[in-house]
Structure formats: structure tokens, C-alpha cells
Motif scaffolding. Structure first.
Motif, PDB file in Angstrom:
ATOM      1  N   CYS A 199       1.656   1.045  -5.032  1.00  0.00           N
ATOM      2  CA  CYS A 199       2.869   1.305  -4.251  1.00  0.00           C
ATOM      3  C   CYS A 199       2.757   2.626  -3.493  1.00  0.00           C
ATOM      4  CB  CYS A 199       4.089   1.328  -5.170  1.00  0.00           C
ATOM      5  SG  CYS A 199       5.655   1.572  -4.301  1.00  0.00           S
ATOM      6  N   ILE A 200       2.274   3.649  -4.182  1.00  0.00           N
ATOM      7  CA  ILE A 200       2.137   4.970  -3.561  1.00  0.00           C
ATOM      8  C   ILE A 200       1.169   4.918  -2.379  1.00  0.00           C
ATOM      9  CG2 ILE A 200       1.232   7.304  -3.916  1.00  0.00           C
ATOM     10  CD1 ILE A 200       3.962   6.905  -5.145  1.00  0.00           C
ATOM     11  N   ILE A 201       0.010   4.309  -2.581  1.00  0.00           N
ATOM     12  CA  ILE A 201      -1.000   4.263  -1.520  1.00  0.00           C
ATOM     13  C   ILE A 201      -0.519   3.393  -0.359  1.00  0.00           C
ATOM     14  CG2 ILE A 201      -3.354   3.598  -0.944  1.00  0.00           C
ATOM     15  CD1 ILE A 201      -3.056   6.120  -2.709  1.00  0.00           C
ATOM     16  N   TRP A 202       0.115   2.265  -0.660  1.00  0.00           N
ATOM     17  CA  TRP A 202       0.660   1.396   0.393  1.00  0.00           C
ATOM     18  C   TRP A 202       1.648   2.162   1.266  1.00  0.00           C
ATOM     19  CZ3 TRP A 202       5.687  -1.350  -0.829  1.00  0.00           C
ATOM     20  CH2 TRP A 202       6.175  -2.048   0.290  1.00  0.00           C
ATOM     21  N   ARG A 203       2.559   2.895   0.652  1.00  0.00           N
ATOM     22  CA  ARG A 203       3.565   3.617   1.434  1.00  0.00           C
ATOM     23  C   ARG A 203       2.985   4.865   2.092  1.00  0.00           C
ATOM     24  NH1 ARG A 203       8.494   2.234  -2.677  1.00  0.00           N
ATOM     25  NH2 ARG A 203       9.318   0.498  -1.477  1.00  0.00           N
ATOM     26  N   TRP A 204       2.003   5.464   1.455  1.00  0.00           N
ATOM     27  CA  TRP A 204       1.321   6.600   2.082  1.00  0.00           C
ATOM     28  C   TRP A 204       0.631   6.151   3.371  1.00  0.00           C
ATOM     29  CZ3 TRP A 204      -0.958  10.930   3.630  1.00  0.00           C
ATOM     30  CH2 TRP A 204      -2.321  10.965   3.905  1.00  0.00           C
ATOM     31  N   LEU A 205      -0.028   5.002   3.343  1.00  0.00           N
ATOM     32  CA  LEU A 205      -0.705   4.484   4.529  1.00  0.00           C
ATOM     33  C   LEU A 205       0.312   4.082   5.601  1.00  0.00           C
ATOM     34  CD1 LEU A 205      -3.446   2.380   2.710  1.00  0.00           C
ATOM     35  CD2 LEU A 205      -3.795   4.526   3.961  1.00  0.00           C
ATOM     36  N   SER A 206       1.467   3.560   5.182  1.00  0.00           N
ATOM     37  CA  SER A 206       2.531   3.241   6.139  1.00  0.00           C
ATOM     38  C   SER A 206       2.996   4.506   6.848  1.00  0.00           C
ATOM     39  CB  SER A 206       3.716   2.587   5.420  1.00  0.00           C
ATOM     40  OG  SER A 206       3.372   1.335   4.880  1.00  0.00           O
ATOM     41  N   TRP A 207       3.127   5.574   6.085  1.00  0.00           N
ATOM     42  CA  TRP A 207       3.530   6.850   6.686  1.00  0.00           C
ATOM     43  C   TRP A 207       2.465   7.343   7.668  1.00  0.00           C
ATOM     44  CZ3 TRP A 207       1.294  11.773   6.400  1.00  0.00           C
ATOM     45  CH2 TRP A 207       2.059  12.808   6.946  1.00  0.00           C
ATOM     46  N   MET A 208       1.216   7.157   7.321  1.00  0.00           N
ATOM     47  CA  MET A 208       0.125   7.639   8.178  1.00  0.00           C
ATOM     48  C   MET A 208       0.183   7.025   9.576  1.00  0.00           C
ATOM     49  SD  MET A 208      -2.156   9.863   6.890  1.00  0.00           S
ATOM     50  CE  MET A 208      -3.890   9.511   7.192  1.00  0.00           C
ATOM     51  N   ILE A 209       0.505   5.728   9.664  1.00  0.00           N
ATOM     52  CA  ILE A 209       0.562   5.075  10.979  1.00  0.00           C
ATOM     53  C   ILE A 209       1.994   5.008  11.508  1.00  0.00           C
ATOM     54  CG2 ILE A 209      -1.527   3.728  10.541  1.00  0.00           C
ATOM     55  CD1 ILE A 209       0.267   1.297   9.988  1.00  0.00           C
ATOM     56  N   ASP A 210       2.926   5.593  10.752  1.00  0.00           N
ATOM     57  CA  ASP A 210       4.338   5.630  11.141  1.00  0.00           C
ATOM     58  C   ASP A 210       4.878   4.231  11.413  1.00  0.00           C
ATOM     59  OD1 ASP A 210       6.731   6.947  11.549  1.00  0.00           O
ATOM     60  OD2 ASP A 210       6.398   7.232  13.694  1.00  0.00           O
ATOM     61  N   LYS A 211       4.506   3.307  10.526  1.00  0.00           N
ATOM     62  CA  LYS A 211       4.935   1.915  10.680  1.00  0.00           C
ATOM     63  C   LYS A 211       4.854   1.237   9.314  1.00  0.00           C
ATOM     64  CE  LYS A 211       3.344  -2.457  12.770  1.00  0.00           C
ATOM     65  NZ  LYS A 211       4.616  -2.869  13.404  1.00  0.00           N
ATOM     66  N   PRO A 212       5.924   0.559   8.888  1.00  0.00           N
ATOM     67  CA  PRO A 212       5.854  -0.137   7.594  1.00  0.00           C
ATOM     68  C   PRO A 212       4.760  -1.203   7.604  1.00  0.00           C
ATOM     69  CG  PRO A 212       8.121  -0.005   8.387  1.00  0.00           C
ATOM     70  CD  PRO A 212       7.245   0.419   9.523  1.00  0.00           C
ATOM     71  N   ILE A 213       3.865  -1.150   6.639  1.00  0.00           N
ATOM     72  CA  ILE A 213       2.823  -2.165   6.513  1.00  0.00           C
ATOM     73  C   ILE A 213       3.413  -3.345   5.746  1.00  0.00           C
ATOM     74  CG2 ILE A 213       0.575  -2.716   5.502  1.00  0.00           C
ATOM     75  CD1 ILE A 213      -0.205   0.217   5.892  1.00  0.00           C
ATOM     76  N   GLU A 214       3.600  -4.458   6.437  1.00  0.00           N
ATOM     77  CA  GLU A 214       4.165  -5.647   5.799  1.00  0.00           C
ATOM     78  C   GLU A 214       3.076  -6.348   4.989  1.00  0.00           C
ATOM     79  OE1 GLU A 214       6.226  -8.229   8.419  1.00  0.00           O
ATOM     80  OE2 GLU A 214       7.454  -6.630   9.303  1.00  0.00           O
ATOM     81  N   LEU A 215       3.348  -6.537   3.716  1.00  0.00           N
ATOM     82  CA  LEU A 215       2.381  -7.184   2.835  1.00  0.00           C
ATOM     83  C   LEU A 215       2.614  -8.693   2.821  1.00  0.00           C
ATOM     84  CD1 LEU A 215       2.459  -4.716  -0.203  1.00  0.00           C
ATOM     85  CD2 LEU A 215       0.985  -4.648   1.821  1.00  0.00           C
ATOM     86  N   SER A 216       1.528  -9.451   2.803  1.00  0.00           N
ATOM     87  CA  SER A 216       1.657 -10.908   2.698  1.00  0.00           C
ATOM     88  C   SER A 216       1.723 -11.342   1.243  1.00  0.00           C
ATOM     89  CB  SER A 216       0.491 -11.600   3.400  1.00  0.00           C
ATOM     90  OG  SER A 216      -0.747 -11.166   2.863  1.00  0.00           O
ATOM     91  N   GLN A 217       1.132 -10.529   0.346  1.00  0.00           N
ATOM     92  CA  GLN A 217       1.235 -10.811  -1.081  1.00  0.00           C
ATOM     93  C   GLN A 217       0.686  -9.635  -1.882  1.00  0.00           C
ATOM     94  OE1 GLN A 217      -1.434 -13.771  -2.831  1.00  0.00           O
ATOM     95  NE2 GLN A 217      -2.725 -13.744  -0.986  1.00  0.00           N
ATOM     96  N   LEU A 218       1.063  -9.617  -3.146  1.00  0.00           N
ATOM     97  CA  LEU A 218       0.514  -8.674  -4.120  1.00  0.00           C
ATOM     98  C   LEU A 218      -0.030  -9.497  -5.270  1.00  0.00           C
ATOM     99  CD1 LEU A 218       0.207  -5.871  -5.626  1.00  0.00           C
ATOM    100  CD2 LEU A 218       2.547  -6.245  -6.446  1.00  0.00           C
TER     101      LEU A 218
END
Length: 346
Positions: A146-165
Motif C-alpha cells: 500500500c505504501i509503495i503503491w501510493r508513493w508511486l502515485s504521488w511521484m507521478i501526481d496521478k492515482p495509479i488504478e490497480l486492476s487487482q491485488l
């Protein structure tokens, strides 16, 4: 905006390893400001910001950002060092590779990797080589993904939509919370623990800079368990900090920077990005407090002047006249008249 709430079972999951370390429930509640109802109720008694503060305090207490999830601990500051290593990356793909490489260097038990398919990519959070299992390990997988997913979203300033976990363990503690946390479907008992997303995101440019990173790190990584963008602006946080100060005159920029665990320059830059300055917020709060003291209390002008940090009562008088167009005594007699002046001035 309504404050997000964290389910009690998930908070309990966070503190499971602490109980194994010898912490009693009473000690956990006292040391980390955890409501007792967290351990007795299935409801939601902790705000997202409150949970973030618990995470921060608990990490410091055990000096382990893995919370016992792997046998080789991740010392406090590991995430921060990783962000500095990645902030100069040009694309999301490069940032993911560098993140994985960084954590592999920290621990031989971490073997994260990026697998790129024809249309979908997956970021695999592999710790199977460690042979570690159990609730603490599973929480570490959930927390870090969760932390890395949201950290990467912050990096590109765009929510990364996940297709599955996908998760390589069975549904267990607080599992029902996970689809809402990751905003996607969750599959258990799979071969790998991984987040899946569209390949088109890999070439997205990293939009953050070393300057914006300084502001981001004021509340990260703990805030990332609830959001990748703060639910409250830095301006609002500074304003509330000043409003809570008993003597605002003794609260200056160095004190505020210390409170938010950042340098003075980081705080200045963060506020500048939101179009304001520390002294402007402080002036606004001073004005509000002056009005409150005159209308709601029986403090003398001299006492109010001291509370607000003015060197002399005459300086307080001049500032008050500038704010409201009347003297403090006139305001106390007829605050409505001053309010009309204030509205015209705005």
C-alpha cells in the motif's frame, strides 16, 4: 471533508507483533494513544490521521519499519532514504526499478521486482525466499504494498488504478478491509503477492522534485496508509497548530518546523507551494484570537497583548486598528461595527 476512519481490526493487526514483543494492551493504548475500544469493538474508532500518528510512534519505539514482518529489521529512516534515491528518476518505470533495488540492498529477505506483460505490469512483493510466514509477515506485505503503491502515485501526481491485488496467503485478520484500501479486487492464496496496473503508466513522467519531496516527507510514510495526498493542506495544519498554541507570540517558524519534523526551509517551501507564508498564517490566527479574547473573555488589553506576543500594548493597539478599523475597547463594546469594517476591507 469527512475524515476517513480505519477499521479497528486493521489497527489491531498493526499491533499484533507488539503483543508478541511483550506489550500489554494497556501499554499499547497508553504509549501509542490507541482507544481501548479498538481491542473490544469491531467498529471504527481511529481516524486516518490518528492511525498515521500511531504508525509513526510505533516505528520509532521498535526501530523497525517492517514491524517484525521480516527477521531482518528495516531501521527507521529506510523509507526516507529510498525516496531520496528515487526522486531524480525520470519515469515511473525507472522509479519502480530503483525502489526494488534499494530494498533488496537493505535486506536479503526482500526480493521485489517489476514484471512487464503485454498489457499489464505487476509489482511483486516477494519475501518467500525468507521463509517467513504468519500475521506479522502478512501485515508487512499489505503495509508495504500500500505504501509503495501510493508513493508511486504521488511521484507521478496521478492515482495509479490497480486492476487487482494478489496475495500469497489465506484470508485472515482484517481481510475484508483490503478491497476498500486498494480500491480493487483482492485474490488470496495466489502464487505471488503483487499489485497489477496498466503498462501505459510505466512511461508516465515523475513530476515531483527534491523541493516537493521535503514537504511530502513531513507526514510520510505513515499517512500513505490512508491517502497519497494529504486530506488537510499544510496551510491548514500550520493554522491549527497555531490556534492550539497557548502563547502564539512564543510560537515562531523554528518551533513550527520542529513540530512538523522538518527544516525551516522545507516548511517555507511547502507553504509557498500553497500560496502563503508562515507569517501570514500567524497574522491571521493572531487576528482571530484577538477577536475571541475581546468578545469571549474578560482579559485586559495588556493581557491579550501578552498572549498574542506583542512587545508593547501600543503595538497591539496599532495592529488591532489596522485589522478592524477600531480600537480594542471600541471592538469590545460593539464587535458588529468592526465586523462591517472588516467585510469592506476584504
Amino acid at each position: 471533508m469527512t475524515q476517513a476512519l480505519i477499521p479497528n481490526p486493521f489497527v489491531r493487526w498493526h499491533f499484533r507483533d507488539f503483543q508478541k514483543r511483550g506489550y500489554s494492551i494497556e501499554q499499547i493504548c497508553q504509549q501509542f494513544s490507541v482507544p481501548e475500544t479498538v481491542f473490544t469493538s469491531e467498529g471504527k474508532d481511529v481516524s486516518a490521521d490518528g492511525f498515521a500518528e500511531m504508525i509513526k510512534q510505533s516505528v520509532v519505539a521498535i526501530d523497525d519499519e517492517s514491524f517484525g514482518g521480516i527477521s531482518t529489521s528495516l531501521p527507521v529512516g529506510s523509507f526516507r532514504m529510498m525516496t531520496y534515491a528515487c526522486i531524480t528518476c525520470q519515469t515511473l518505470k525507472q522509479a519502480i526499478h530503483r525502489t526494488c533495488n534499494f530494498y533488496r540492498l537493505l535486506s536479503k529477505q526482500i526480493n521485489w521486482r517489476l514484471d512487464i506483460g503485454e498489457q499489464q505490469s505487476k509489482l511483486v512483493f516477494d519475501t518467500n525466499l525468507a521463509g517467513t510466514t504468519g500475521a506479522s509477515h502478512n501485515y508487512f506485505i499489505i503495509f508495504t504494498s500500500c505504501i509503495i503503491w501510493r508513493w508511486l502515485s504521488w511521484m507521478i501526481d496521478k492515482p495509479i488504478e490497480l486492476s487487482q491485488l494478489t496475495l500469497n496467503f489465506s484470508p485472515a485478520y482484517a481481510s475484508s478491509y483490503l478491497p476498500g484500501l486498494f480500491k480493487t479486487q483482492v485474490h488470496f492464496e495466489r502464487e505471488e503477492s503483487a499489485i497489477y496496473f496498466d503498462n501505459s503508466l510505466l512511461d508516465m513522467p515523475v513530476k515531483q522534485t527534491p523541493d516537493s519531496l521535503q514537504t511530502f516527507l513531513i507526514n510520510a510514510p505513515q499517512c500513505l496508509m490512508s491517502h497519497y495526498q494529504s486530506s488537510m493542506s499544510l496551510t491548514k495544519k500550520v493554522q491549527e497548530y497555531l490556534e492550539d498554541a497557548q502563547y502564539i507570540g512564543e510560537t515562531n517558524l523554528p518551533h513550527a518546523a520542529e513540530h512538523f519534523f522538518c527544516s525551516e526551509q522545507s516548511l517555507i517551501r511547502g507553504l509557498k507551494q500553497e500560496g502563503t507564508r508562515f507569517k501570514d498564517i500567524r497574522e491571521k490566527v493572531r487576528k482571530q484570537k484577538a477577536s475571541y479574547y475581546l468578545v469571549k473573555t474578560k482579559l485586559t488589553n495588556q493581557q491579550i497583548s501578552a498572549q498574542l506576543g506583542f512587545s508593547e500594548v501600543s503595538v497591539f493597539y496599532r495592529n488591532f486598528k489596522k485589522w478592524f478599523g477600531v480600537t480594542p475597547s471600541q471592538y469590545r463594546e460593539n464587535p458588529q461595527r468592526a465586523s462591517q469594517h472588516d467585510s469592506k476591507a476584504q
